[in-house]
Design a protein around this motif. Structure first.
Motif, short mmCIF file in Angstrom:
data_model
loop_
_atom_site.label_atom_id
_atom_site.label_comp_id
_atom_site.label_asym_id
_atom_site.label_seq_id
_atom_site.Cartn_x
_atom_site.Cartn_y
_atom_site.Cartn_z
N SER A 10 9.11 62.26 8.83
CA SER A 10 10.27 62.67 8.62
C SER A 10 10.24 64.03 8.06
O SER A 10 11.33 64.83 8.41
CB SER A 10 10.97 61.78 7.49
N LEU A 11 9.31 64.23 7.32
CA LEU A 11 9.10 65.68 6.67
C LEU A 11 8.52 66.69 7.62
O LEU A 11 7.48 66.48 8.31
CB LEU A 11 8.17 65.61 5.26
N SER A 12 9.06 67.89 7.60
CA SER A 12 8.61 68.88 8.29
C SER A 12 8.34 70.36 7.56
O SER A 12 9.16 70.57 6.55
CB SER A 12 9.60 69.42 9.60
N GLY A 13 7.28 70.87 7.67
CA GLY A 13 7.13 72.29 7.25
C GLY A 13 7.49 73.48 8.14
O GLY A 13 8.26 73.36 9.08
N PRO A 14 6.93 74.67 7.99
CA PRO A 14 7.37 75.59 8.90
C PRO A 14 6.92 75.63 10.31
O PRO A 14 7.90 75.82 11.04
CB PRO A 14 6.43 76.87 8.19
N ILE A 15 6.07 74.95 10.69
CA ILE A 15 5.77 74.61 11.99
C ILE A 15 6.70 74.02 12.52
O ILE A 15 7.39 74.01 13.76
CB ILE A 15 4.30 74.35 12.26
N GLY A 16 7.12 72.56 12.01
CA GLY A 16 8.03 71.72 12.38
C GLY A 16 9.48 72.57 12.47
O GLY A 16 10.09 72.37 13.55
N ILE A 17 9.74 73.41 11.61
CA ILE A 17 11.18 73.96 11.58
C ILE A 17 11.02 74.86 12.70
O ILE A 17 12.14 75.09 13.34
CB ILE A 17 11.35 74.59 10.15
N SER A 32 11.27 59.58 15.10
CA SER A 32 10.88 60.51 14.71
C SER A 32 9.54 60.98 15.61
O SER A 32 9.10 62.34 15.27
CB SER A 32 10.38 60.40 13.24
N ASP A 33 8.98 60.24 16.33
CA ASP A 33 7.63 60.67 17.06
C ASP A 33 8.10 61.65 18.19
O ASP A 33 9.28 61.85 18.52
CB ASP A 33 7.06 59.58 17.88
N LYS A 34 7.13 62.38 18.55
CA LYS A 34 7.20 63.61 19.63
C LYS A 34 7.91 62.99 20.78
O LYS A 34 7.74 61.97 21.36
CB LYS A 34 6.07 64.02 20.18
N GLU A 35 9.14 63.49 21.42
CA GLU A 35 9.58 63.29 22.55
C GLU A 35 10.25 61.90 22.74
O GLU A 35 10.74 61.45 23.70
CB GLU A 35 8.69 63.23 23.66
N ALA A 36 10.38 61.34 21.42
CA ALA A 36 11.12 59.86 21.31
C ALA A 36 12.58 59.90 21.74
O ALA A 36 12.96 59.05 22.28
CB ALA A 36 10.89 59.26 20.02
N ALA A 37 13.19 61.03 21.25
CA ALA A 37 14.63 61.09 21.51
C ALA A 37 15.00 61.01 23.10
O ALA A 37 15.99 60.26 23.51
CB ALA A 37 15.26 62.45 20.93
N SER A 38 14.21 61.41 23.83
CA SER A 38 14.32 61.26 25.28
C SER A 38 13.84 60.22 25.80
O SER A 38 13.87 59.92 27.15
CB SER A 38 13.37 62.70 26.03
N ILE A 50 2.68 71.31 5.74
CA ILE A 50 1.86 72.05 6.63
C ILE A 50 1.01 71.31 7.10
O ILE A 50 0.75 71.49 8.51
CB ILE A 50 1.30 73.39 5.78
N PHE A 51 0.08 70.72 6.52
CA PHE A 51 -0.78 69.91 7.31
C PHE A 51 -0.49 68.65 8.17
O PHE A 51 -0.84 68.37 9.34
CB PHE A 51 -1.98 69.32 6.36
N ASN A 52 0.89 68.11 7.73
CA ASN A 52 1.46 66.98 8.46
C ASN A 52 2.09 67.79 9.73
O ASN A 52 2.04 67.08 10.83
CB ASN A 52 2.70 66.62 7.74
N ASP A 53 2.42 68.97 9.64
CA ASP A 53 2.97 69.68 10.95
C ASP A 53 1.84 69.92 11.81
O ASP A 53 1.96 69.75 13.21
CB ASP A 53 3.59 71.12 10.60
N ILE A 54 0.55 70.27 11.26
CA ILE A 54 -0.46 70.62 12.26
C ILE A 54 -1.01 69.20 12.82
O ILE A 54 -1.43 69.17 14.10
CB ILE A 54 -1.74 71.20 11.28
N PHE A 55 -1.01 68.18 12.07
CA PHE A 55 -1.50 66.86 12.48
C PHE A 55 -0.68 66.35 13.79
O PHE A 55 -0.92 66.07 14.80
CB PHE A 55 -1.31 65.69 11.42
N LYS A 56 0.90 66.68 13.44
CA LYS A 56 1.84 66.31 14.59
C LYS A 56 1.52 66.96 15.68
O LYS A 56 1.99 66.48 16.97
CB LYS A 56 3.26 66.34 14.00
N VAL A 57 1.20 68.46 15.79
CA VAL A 57 1.27 69.28 16.94
C VAL A 57 -0.22 69.02 17.67
O VAL A 57 -0.26 68.92 19.02
CB VAL A 57 1.13 70.65 16.36
N PHE A 58 -1.19 68.68 16.97
CA PHE A 58 -2.49 68.63 17.72
C PHE A 58 -3.13 67.32 17.73
O PHE A 58 -3.95 66.97 18.53
CB PHE A 58 -3.60 69.19 16.88
N PHE A 59 -2.34 66.29 17.17
CA PHE A 59 -2.91 64.67 17.25
C PHE A 59 -1.90 63.96 18.03
O PHE A 59 -1.11 63.33 17.36
CB PHE A 59 -3.41 64.29 16.02
#
Length: 447
Positions: A354-361, A207-213, A438-447
């Protein structure tokens, strides 16, 4: 620009799905003679609207949902001012429980039907392209860091997944594989049959960024399809259609082998043996061997793009064949979500990953507009929206369905005071979940 494309796809997709969902409630309510006061796509403040008959149709400025306001119903507006009066014949509360149940199911049913239709039409229009099992068995896989972590190796030929046969490479990396209770790969390695177990909670890492690749890919032979202008490859004399068969005398068959050799020779010159076909030469004819010398760039590349030399499978579907196939795909989305929620509650999968808000979608839609991808994700979201709304949480359709089912079975209607209190609790839960997402999306994008 990519951000604008993501936002535009998100807004269009959600507006369509929310509009259709609320339309399902509206049509069912009007069918049973209920008065619908407002129909909203988005939430207030209102951007614009108009009145037609007894209903005001509005577009809200906050594009994170929508609602219909039906007279005499305890909903998210919490407008209970008239509930102390005797119910009017056009009010929600005056109608039989079975009619109210159909009204509350209307949005869910429309989203399910919408998702099924989208998957059926995509299946019929685009068919199905895949890398067959035969190609995986012939060439094997490339195992990256996460693949090696569970015991896979580059060159492994996967025979079975979860103890079952499979048709194509996509079956090896689908969510169903990692949501199984005892996931595993059966591989052939150096003539030996080996079982590689997928550890519990491994989906969390994917589920982490770029993990699929960073997991596995099909191994493929290749040829040069385009040489970048001004690159080291152009300076060396590499041409489109060339096949590099050795680097510094070391044989190279697959693209991952070439990448490895080049990264071992960063900022150095390497000798290449290339097979080049003459102009007009058929693919099956022998190619002429040519020796070239090239400088490897700092990032371990020469500057060309490749073409995978794999035999892709393709299946066309008539409309009649697309109906069961598309329907199966649509409901598979629901089944995957059920299993994923179970994993979250069991602690095997992290909710934050696992959960995504508007940014993740929006990121799932991507920064380029491809209609196939747009409609496929929209169809997926339609099924997810139906499933989430069916959950028995007050303030969601599923909460109303649960209370109405209780009324039908027991013959006793919950009091308006109880429904109002349940609605408030549900609103707090939903707002908390939305804030977290929403805050989870922000955290995943910037951290």
């Amino acid at each position: 620009m990519e951000g604008l494309v993501m936002a535009a796809q998100l807004l269009l997709g959600l507006s369509l799905l929310v509009g259709l969902h609320e339309l399902g409630h509206l049509v069912a309510a009007k069918l049973f003679g209920m008065r619908v006061e407002q129909y909203y796509i988005g939430f207030p403040p209102k951007i614009f609207g108009f009145r037609y008959g007894e209903t005001e149709y509005n577009l809200g400025a906050i594009p994170l949902g929508g609602f219909v306001k039906i007279s005499g119903m305890v909903d998210e507006s919490l407008d209970t001012e008239k509930l102390s009066e005797e119910p009017k014949e056009w009010e929600f509360r005056a109608k039989p429980a079975w009619q109210r149940l159909i009204v509350m199911m209307g949005g869910i049913i429309v989203n399910v039907v919408t998702g099924i239709i989208i998957f059926i039409l995509l299946t019929h229009q685009y068919g199905e392209s895949y890398i067959p099992k035969e190609e995986v068995l012939e060439h094997g896989i490339v195992a990256y860091e996460l693949g090696e972590e569970i015991g896979l190796q580059t060159g492994d030929k996967i025979i079975e997944v979860n103890g079952q046969d499979y048709r194509g490479f996509s079956d090896l990396v689908g969510p169903e594989v990692f949501l199984s209770e005892k996931g595993s790969y059966t591989v052939e390695r150096n003539g030996e049959r080996i079982q590689i177990d997928i550890p519990s909670g491994f989906l969390d890492k994917l589920s982490d960024k770029e993990a699929a690749s960073n997991f596995i890919e099909p191994r493929f032979p290749y040829e040069v399809v385009e040489v970048v202008k001004g690159s080291n490859a152009e300076a060396a004399g590499l041409q489109a259609g060339d096949k590099i068969v050795s680097v510094n005398g070391e044989p190279v068959t697959y693209f991952d082998e070439l990448q490895y050799m080049l990264k071992q020779n960063v900022n150095k010159e390497v000798s290449l043996e290339v097979l080049r076909k003459s102009s007009g030469q058929a693919e099956s004819e022998l190619r002429e061997p040519i020796s070239l010398t090239a400088s490897v760039a700092e990032d371990g590349t020469l500057g060309f793009r490749t073409k995978q030399l794999l035999d892709f499978g393709f299946k066309e579907y008539t409309f009649a064949q697309a109906i069961p196939k598309g329907t199966q795909e649509a409901f598979n989305v629901v089944w995957v979500n059920i299993k994923a929620i179970g994993k979250i509650f069991s602690g095997e999968v992290s909710a934050s990953k696992s959960l995504s808000g508007p940014i993740g979608i929006a990121q799932i839609f991507g920064g380029t507009w491809e209609w196939y991808r747009f409609w496929r994700i929209t169809g997926l979201l339609s099924m997810v929206l139906a499933f989430m709304n069916f959950l028995p949480i007050p303030a969601l359709d599923g909460g109303h369905v649960a209370f109405l089912t209780y009324e039908i079975v027991s013959g006793r209607k919950p009091s308006d005071k109880f429904l109002e209190g349940a609605q408030k609790v549900g609103m707090v839960l939903l707002l908390s979940l939305m804030t977290f997402a929403i805050f989870n999306d922000i955290f995943k994008v910037f951290f």
